[in-house]
Motif scaffolding. Structure first.
Motif, PDB file in Angstrom:
ATOM      1  N   PRO A  44      23.472 -56.409  59.315  1.00 27.52           N
ATOM      2  CA  PRO A  44      23.534 -57.507  60.301  1.00 27.52           C
ATOM      3  C   PRO A  44      22.726 -57.150  61.551  1.00 27.52           C
ATOM      4  O   PRO A  44      22.615 -55.986  61.919  1.00 27.52           O
ATOM      5  CB  PRO A  44      25.029 -57.603  60.625  1.00 27.52           C
ATOM      6  N   GLY A  45      22.165 -58.174  62.159  1.00 25.47           N
ATOM      7  CA  GLY A  45      21.375 -57.971  63.367  1.00 25.47           C
ATOM      8  C   GLY A  45      19.909 -57.724  63.103  1.00 25.47           C
ATOM      9  O   GLY A  45      19.127 -57.565  64.041  1.00 25.47           O
ATOM     10  N   ILE A  46      19.507 -57.673  61.822  1.00 24.16           N
ATOM     11  CA  ILE A  46      18.100 -57.462  61.470  1.00 24.16           C
ATOM     12  C   ILE A  46      17.614 -58.671  60.679  1.00 24.16           C
ATOM     13  O   ILE A  46      18.271 -59.109  59.738  1.00 24.16           O
ATOM     14  CB  ILE A  46      17.910 -56.185  60.624  1.00 24.16           C
ATOM     15  N   CYS A  60       4.791 -56.912  56.010  1.00 26.35           N
ATOM     16  CA  CYS A  60       6.162 -57.198  56.422  1.00 26.35           C
ATOM     17  C   CYS A  60       6.399 -56.749  57.856  1.00 26.35           C
ATOM     18  O   CYS A  60       5.627 -55.967  58.418  1.00 26.35           O
ATOM     19  CB  CYS A  60       7.152 -56.512  55.486  1.00 26.35           C
ATOM     20  N   ALA A  61       7.490 -57.250  58.423  1.00 28.40           N
ATOM     21  CA  ALA A  61       7.935 -56.862  59.758  1.00 28.40           C
ATOM     22  C   ALA A  61       9.394 -57.267  59.904  1.00 28.40           C
ATOM     23  O   ALA A  61       9.856 -58.197  59.232  1.00 28.40           O
ATOM     24  CB  ALA A  61       7.096 -57.539  60.837  1.00 28.40           C
ATOM     25  N   ALA A  62      10.095 -56.586  60.803  1.00 29.58           N
ATOM     26  CA  ALA A  62      11.504 -56.903  61.035  1.00 29.58           C
ATOM     27  C   ALA A  62      11.781 -56.927  62.531  1.00 29.58           C
ATOM     28  O   ALA A  62      11.063 -56.321  63.335  1.00 29.58           O
ATOM     29  CB  ALA A  62      12.397 -55.877  60.350  1.00 29.58           C
ATOM     30  N   LEU A  63      12.852 -57.620  62.877  1.00 35.70           N
ATOM     31  CA  LEU A  63      13.327 -57.719  64.250  1.00 35.70           C
ATOM     32  C   LEU A  63      14.786 -57.297  64.247  1.00 35.70           C
ATOM     33  O   LEU A  63      15.591 -57.848  63.493  1.00 35.70           O
ATOM     34  CB  LEU A  63      13.193 -59.161  64.759  1.00 35.70           C
ATOM     35  N   ARG A  64      15.114 -56.298  65.076  1.00 36.97           N
ATOM     36  CA  ARG A  64      16.487 -55.825  65.186  1.00 36.97           C
ATOM     37  C   ARG A  64      16.988 -56.071  66.606  1.00 36.97           C
ATOM     38  O   ARG A  64      16.348 -55.648  67.572  1.00 36.97           O
ATOM     39  CB  ARG A  64      16.587 -54.334  64.868  1.00 36.97           C
ATOM     40  N   ALA A  65      18.105 -56.757  66.712  1.00 39.81           N
ATOM     41  CA  ALA A  65      18.719 -56.986  68.013  1.00 39.81           C
ATOM     42  C   ALA A  65      19.350 -55.692  68.504  1.00 39.81           C
ATOM     43  O   ALA A  65      20.130 -55.072  67.781  1.00 39.81           O
ATOM     44  CB  ALA A  65      19.770 -58.084  67.904  1.00 39.81           C
ATOM     45  N   LEU A  66      19.001 -55.278  69.711  1.00 41.72           N
ATOM     46  CA  LEU A  66      19.629 -54.122  70.335  1.00 41.72           C
ATOM     47  C   LEU A  66      20.781 -54.554  71.231  1.00 41.72           C
ATOM     48  O   LEU A  66      21.811 -53.896  71.296  1.00 41.72           O
ATOM     49  CB  LEU A  66      18.605 -53.318  71.134  1.00 41.72           C
ATOM     50  N   GLU A  72      14.141 -54.893  68.934  1.00 43.58           N
ATOM     51  CA  GLU A  72      13.211 -53.871  68.477  1.00 43.58           C
ATOM     52  C   GLU A  72      12.408 -54.384  67.294  1.00 43.58           C
ATOM     53  O   GLU A  72      12.958 -54.987  66.369  1.00 43.58           O
ATOM     54  CB  GLU A  72      13.977 -52.615  68.054  1.00 43.58           C
ATOM     55  N   LEU A  73      11.120 -54.122  67.316  1.00 43.50           N
ATOM     56  CA  LEU A  73      10.240 -54.395  66.185  1.00 43.50           C
ATOM     57  C   LEU A  73      10.372 -53.232  65.214  1.00 43.50           C
ATOM     58  O   LEU A  73      10.254 -52.074  65.605  1.00 43.50           O
ATOM     59  CB  LEU A  73       8.793 -54.510  66.674  1.00 43.50           C
ATOM     60  N   LYS A  74      10.632 -53.529  63.940  1.00 43.30           N
ATOM     61  CA  LYS A  74      10.790 -52.501  62.916  1.00 43.30           C
ATOM     62  C   LYS A  74       9.935 -52.846  61.704  1.00 43.30           C
ATOM     63  O   LYS A  74       9.580 -53.999  61.481  1.00 43.30           O
ATOM     64  CB  LYS A  74      12.256 -52.396  62.447  1.00 43.30           C
ATOM     65  N   SER A  75       9.648 -51.841  60.911  1.00 45.85           N
ATOM     66  CA  SER A  75       9.071 -51.998  59.567  1.00 45.85           C
ATOM     67  C   SER A  75       7.788 -52.814  59.515  1.00 45.85           C
ATOM     68  O   SER A  75       7.566 -53.570  58.571  1.00 45.85           O
ATOM     69  CB  SER A  75      10.117 -52.595  58.623  1.00 45.85           C
ATOM     70  N   MET A  76       6.928 -52.651  60.515  1.00 36.59           N
ATOM     71  CA  MET A  76       5.613 -53.299  60.455  1.00 36.59           C
ATOM     72  C   MET A  76       4.773 -52.563  59.421  1.00 36.59           C
ATOM     73  O   MET A  76       4.576 -51.352  59.507  1.00 36.59           O
ATOM     74  CB  MET A  76       4.905 -53.197  61.803  1.00 36.59           C
TER      75      MET A  76
END
Length: 151
Positions: A44-46, A60-66, A72-76
């Motif tokens: 959850p949160g991603i 791909c790319a991901a967004l994680r709520a801090l 946070e930008l993740k998994s680019m």
């Protein structure tokens, strides 16, 4: 290019994420690899997006709520066969727009410090990211570069 939320269930995305993890391991010791695997990306949160064209997975790319204002930008990752075609820039634009739409005021990221990560750092700089200190649960790490930008 079609960018869409991905359920992280297909073999193509599993292979791309494994390629991503393998590449991170080539350039950083295990304790400095902060890339997320499939299971952690499903938390959850991603939100996770993939880019496609004519049935081919481009990246791909991901967004994680801090917290309520900071994400946070993740998994680019751009698939090797599609490098230098603007895939990462399109994904980054998409994630930044979505972060703004969701009300985040800041977007941060962690990337590697070795030379292999220079193209990624140049992309983030082009999009207005600046160096910052560790954020979230990160600590100082000589293999990490932390960047942030206001939205």
């Amino acid at each position: 290019m079609d960018i869409r939320i991905d359920p992280l269930t297909g073999p193509a995305i599993a292979a791309l994420l494994q390629e991503h993890l393998d590449d991170m391991a080539l350039h950083s010791p295990p304790e400095s690899v902060h890339a997320l695997d499939l299971e952690r990306l499903r938390r959850p949160g991603i939100t996770f997006w993939t880019a496609w064209e004519d049935g081919a997975l481009l990246g791909c790319a991901a967004l994680r709520a801090l917290d309520a204002e900071h994400a946070e930008l993740k998994s680019m990752r751009t698939a090797r066969a599609h490098l230098r075609r603007g895939v990462a820039a399109a994904l980054l634009r998409h994630v930044m727009e979505e972060a703004r739409r969701r009300g985040f005021r800041r977007l941060s990221l962690e990337t590697g410090s070795p030379a292999a990560f220079l193209p990624a750092r140049a992309l983030y700089t082009r999009f207005g990211f600046v160096l910052c200190g560790p954020f979230g649960n990160y600590g100082p790490d000589p293999y990490s570069v932390f960047m942030t930008r206001a939205l």
